[in-house]
Every structure is written in C-alpha cells, then in structure tokens.
Scaffold this active site. Sequence first.
Site, PDB file in Angstrom:
ATOM      1  N   ARG A 101      -8.558  12.880   2.339  1.00 32.18           N
ATOM      2  CA  ARG A 101      -7.114  12.953   2.069  1.00 32.18           C
ATOM      3  C   ARG A 101      -6.792  11.981   0.940  1.00 32.18           C
ATOM      4  O   ARG A 101      -7.282  10.855   0.935  1.00 32.18           O
ATOM      5  CB  ARG A 101      -6.287  12.627   3.330  1.00 32.18           C
ATOM      6  CG  ARG A 101      -6.471  13.642   4.454  1.00 32.18           C
ATOM      7  CD  ARG A 101      -5.489  13.432   5.595  1.00 32.18           C
ATOM      8  NE  ARG A 101      -4.124  13.871   5.223  1.00 32.18           N
ATOM      9  CZ  ARG A 101      -3.055  13.614   5.963  1.00 32.18           C
ATOM     10  NH1 ARG A 101      -3.156  12.890   7.062  1.00 32.18           N
ATOM     11  NH2 ARG A 101      -1.853  14.053   5.594  1.00 32.18           N
TER      12      ARG A 101
ATOM     13  N   ASN B 231       5.443   8.377   1.158  1.00 29.59           N
ATOM     14  CA  ASN B 231       5.529   8.649   2.591  1.00 29.59           C
ATOM     15  C   ASN B 231       5.703  10.149   2.793  1.00 29.59           C
ATOM     16  O   ASN B 231       5.810  10.925   1.835  1.00 29.59           O
ATOM     17  CB  ASN B 231       6.681   7.865   3.236  1.00 29.59           C
ATOM     18  CG  ASN B 231       6.544   7.778   4.744  1.00 29.59           C
ATOM     19  OD1 ASN B 231       5.483   7.481   5.275  1.00 29.59           O
ATOM     20  ND2 ASN B 231       7.623   8.095   5.446  1.00 29.59           N
ATOM     21  N   LYS B 232       5.730  10.547   4.075  1.00 31.52           N
ATOM     22  CA  LYS B 232       5.827  11.969   4.392  1.00 31.52           C
ATOM     23  C   LYS B 232       6.980  12.635   3.636  1.00 31.52           C
ATOM     24  O   LYS B 232       8.058  12.054   3.506  1.00 31.52           O
ATOM     25  CB  LYS B 232       6.042  12.124   5.906  1.00 31.52           C
ATOM     26  CG  LYS B 232       6.030  13.535   6.422  1.00 31.52           C
ATOM     27  CD  LYS B 232       4.814  14.339   6.019  1.00 31.52           C
ATOM     28  CE  LYS B 232       3.539  13.662   6.374  1.00 31.52           C
ATOM     29  NZ  LYS B 232       2.347  14.331   5.851  1.00 31.52           N
TER      30      LYS B 232
ATOM     31  N   ASP C  12       2.419   5.579   3.364  1.00 37.41           N
ATOM     32  CA  ASP C  12       0.996   5.839   3.135  1.00 37.41           C
ATOM     33  C   ASP C  12       0.460   5.074   1.940  1.00 37.41           C
ATOM     34  O   ASP C  12      -0.764   4.950   1.780  1.00 37.41           O
ATOM     35  CB  ASP C  12       0.771   7.348   2.944  1.00 37.41           C
ATOM     36  CG  ASP C  12       1.160   8.100   4.192  1.00 37.41           C
ATOM     37  OD1 ASP C  12       2.365   8.324   4.421  1.00 37.41           O
ATOM     38  OD2 ASP C  12       0.259   8.422   4.987  1.00 37.41           O
TER      39      ASP C  12
ATOM     40  N   GLN D 239       5.476  16.014  12.916  1.00 32.22           N
ATOM     41  CA  GLN D 239       4.957  14.786  13.535  1.00 32.22           C
ATOM     42  C   GLN D 239       6.066  14.045  14.285  1.00 32.22           C
ATOM     43  O   GLN D 239       5.819  13.340  15.241  1.00 32.22           O
ATOM     44  CB  GLN D 239       4.353  13.841  12.482  1.00 32.22           C
ATOM     45  CG  GLN D 239       3.047  14.296  11.872  1.00 32.22           C
ATOM     46  CD  GLN D 239       3.222  14.993  10.548  1.00 32.22           C
ATOM     47  OE1 GLN D 239       4.141  15.809  10.412  1.00 32.22           O
ATOM     48  NE2 GLN D 239       2.376  14.730   9.577  1.00 32.22           N
TER      49      GLN D 239
ATOM     50  N   GLY E 262      -2.077   9.452   9.957  1.00 32.03           N
ATOM     51  CA  GLY E 262      -1.393   8.159   9.871  1.00 32.03           C
ATOM     52  C   GLY E 262      -2.245   7.239   9.011  1.00 32.03           C
ATOM     53  O   GLY E 262      -3.445   7.094   9.271  1.00 32.03           O
ATOM     54  N   ALA E 263      -1.653   6.644   7.989  1.00 35.95           N
ATOM     55  CA  ALA E 263      -2.448   5.926   6.984  1.00 35.95           C
ATOM     56  C   ALA E 263      -3.388   4.879   7.578  1.00 35.95           C
ATOM     57  O   ALA E 263      -4.600   4.927   7.343  1.00 35.95           O
ATOM     58  CB  ALA E 263      -1.495   5.314   5.958  1.00 35.95           C
TER      59      ALA E 263
END
Length: 363
Positions: free
Chosen positions: A90, A253-254, A243, A202, A54-55
């Site tokens: 990351r 984002n994801k 993110d 997630q 999670g950012a």
Amino acid sequence: MKIDGTPYRSVWVDADGWSVRILDQTKLPWQLDILRLTDAQQVAHAIRSMQVRGAPLIGAVAAYGVALALRADASTESLNRVVAMLGETRPTAINLRWALDRMRARLHNLPAGERVAAAYAEAQAIADDDAETCRRIGEHGLPLLREIAARKPGERVNVLTHCNAGWLATVDYGTALSPIYQAHDEGIPVHVWVDETRPRNQGAALTAFELGKHGVAHTVIADNAGGHLMQHGEVDLCIVGTDRVTRTGDVANKIGTYLKALAARDNGVPFWVALPHSTIDWRVGDGVAEIPIEERAEAEVTDLTGRTADGRLETIRVAAEGSPAANPAFDVTPARLVTGLITERGRCDASEAGLRGLYPEAG
Ligand SMILES: CSC[C@H]1O[C@H](OP(=O)(O)O)[C@H](O)[C@@H]1O
C-alpha cells in the site's frame, strides 16, 4: 483494548512463538475471525486486502512479515526481497516504509544466524512502541475534551471522527479515538459522530464496533451529514487519524477528510489530527503534490458488503450496471485547515516549526 471483556491487540505472536495472529477486519463487526499468518505472502495479502489496515498497524504487521520471511530464509537477498515486496502493498501510509526501513537497518548488518531472533524482537519492539505511543496520544488529546466539558457542564461533548483511527488501526488504544477512550473512562460525557466513511465503511463497521464495545455513546452518520451538524452547533471538535503527515503539517487521511476539514473551518470547529511519530514523513513538504494516493478497486465503490437478516455476509452491487467508478482511497488536507496535531510528545501547530519543536532530533 477489550472485546466483551477479553483484552486484544490488533496483532500478536501466536503461542507457537513464531506465527502471527491478526483480527480479520474485513469480517468485523459481524464475525470475530482470528487469522494465523505463517509466511510473508500471507502478510502481504492481509495488508493489500485490508484484513489489517490502519497506518500504524500495517507497519507493525509488515515488521512481523519480515521476521516470518527470515525464518524461512535469513539471507540478505531474502531480507531485501521481503522489504521490497511488503513495501509495495500500500503506497500512502508512511508507517509501512518507516517500519520496513527500521527492520532493514536493524537486520542488514547482522550475521544471518542472528537475524531471525533479532527480527522478532524488533517487530515486537515496534508493536510495543506503537501501543505505548498511542496511549500517550490519548493523554495529550484528553485536555481538549476536558476543556470543552468544563465549558458546558453536564452536557455531552460531541466529537466527529472519520474512518477508523481506533485501536483496530493501531496495535492498541488508537490515535484519534485514544483521547476519547480516556475521556470516557474518566467520566466525561463524550459522544462521537461516526462518519460511515464510504466506500469501505471503516467508520460504520469498525469505529462503531469499537465504541460500542467500550460503551462510548456514538451515532453513525452519512459522510455528507457532518457539515450540516457543524452548522447546527452539534460538533464541538473533530479528531481524525492520518496515514502520513508532511514536515509542513499537510495531512493525508481517508478520502473525505479534506471535505470535513473545509466544513470545520467554515463553521469554526477545531479540527485536530492525532498521529504517532511513525506517521511523520520528514522528506515531504507539499502533501498534495508529493503524497501518493492509493487508487483501489472500483468494486469497493460499486458494491456493498453487509450481513443479511439471517446472518450471512453478502456483497451486492449498489451502482448502476456498467457504470465505471473511481476510488481514490485518501486525500490530503492542507496544514492551513488543521487546528493542530496531537502526538505522543504533546500537541503542536500543523507546521514545520510545530513538528520540529516536538521532534528536534528529526533530520
Ligand atoms: C491511525 S491510522 C488510521 C487511518 O488509516 C485508515 O486508512 P485504511 O483504513 O485505508 O488503512 C484511515 O485513513 C485512518 O484514518
């Protein structure tokens, strides 16, 4: 937020005053494992392996990783080494660089003897700021849900979300889920369509866990079901986390978020993105061209981890033997597909003018 009545944050300093505690999110929702991190290498592993993810949360945990490194060696070389090491864990979430830059700026010019105390204080400030920021994101997103509830009195407000942008993705409260928690708490009948969010699930594992523990009605769906639900009027709005948001409003984002935004646009469903100030990358204008997309291990796609009937965690292969897999972990949704941004300072268009209107001090 709470788990079975016990309040938790996603990261905190142990009672010993220096080691760092996290929830091992690779074990949720099946096991509540609280890990104790005692050095920066363990922090790096926790971020890379997604024990914490999670950012905003990886930024906060990395900040504590700097404090742990300086506790062992408060030299300038140690500070530069740990910032570089954690900064490579990351690539996509800008919060990681934001937090490390803030830690270095705070510590670099201090005498070595003052750095450890200052590092823990700054990491704590980053964590406290994130929690309060996320609470305020909830306040600014709440009117969107109130407006829908007022249009359909007595009916549930259906929100679709992707991945996990709840309190587990932040220090507390969450971003996309923060308005949902506040709406639920004030009695709005909110229901959440929870994208499972392959390949790491997630959504099915973490968002469903969070919502269930808070008593929020929700339904886990396959990632590919969202467009169908929108076509049939089952989705009142989408709220996702992010993110990295560029100064022009492009949203990383994801993986799968872009496809959801396309379906939302095609069906006239509002598509909102919730984010704290630490997620804005003012240096980037073209998200598709400039945001680095993390490529994760093939095994995350080919294999699946879950709990067996007798309670054991097990990983099995679901793809054909020998078939290679590609695993881009994020995608970029162009600003043109984003209805608006929900921040701790209010809501704005997904545009440079919108963001600068909320953050006039941005360089
Ligand atoms: C509030 S940030 C949540 C954001 O982070 C997730 O990525 P990951 O689980 O890989 O760290 C996902 O993109 C969420 O939307």
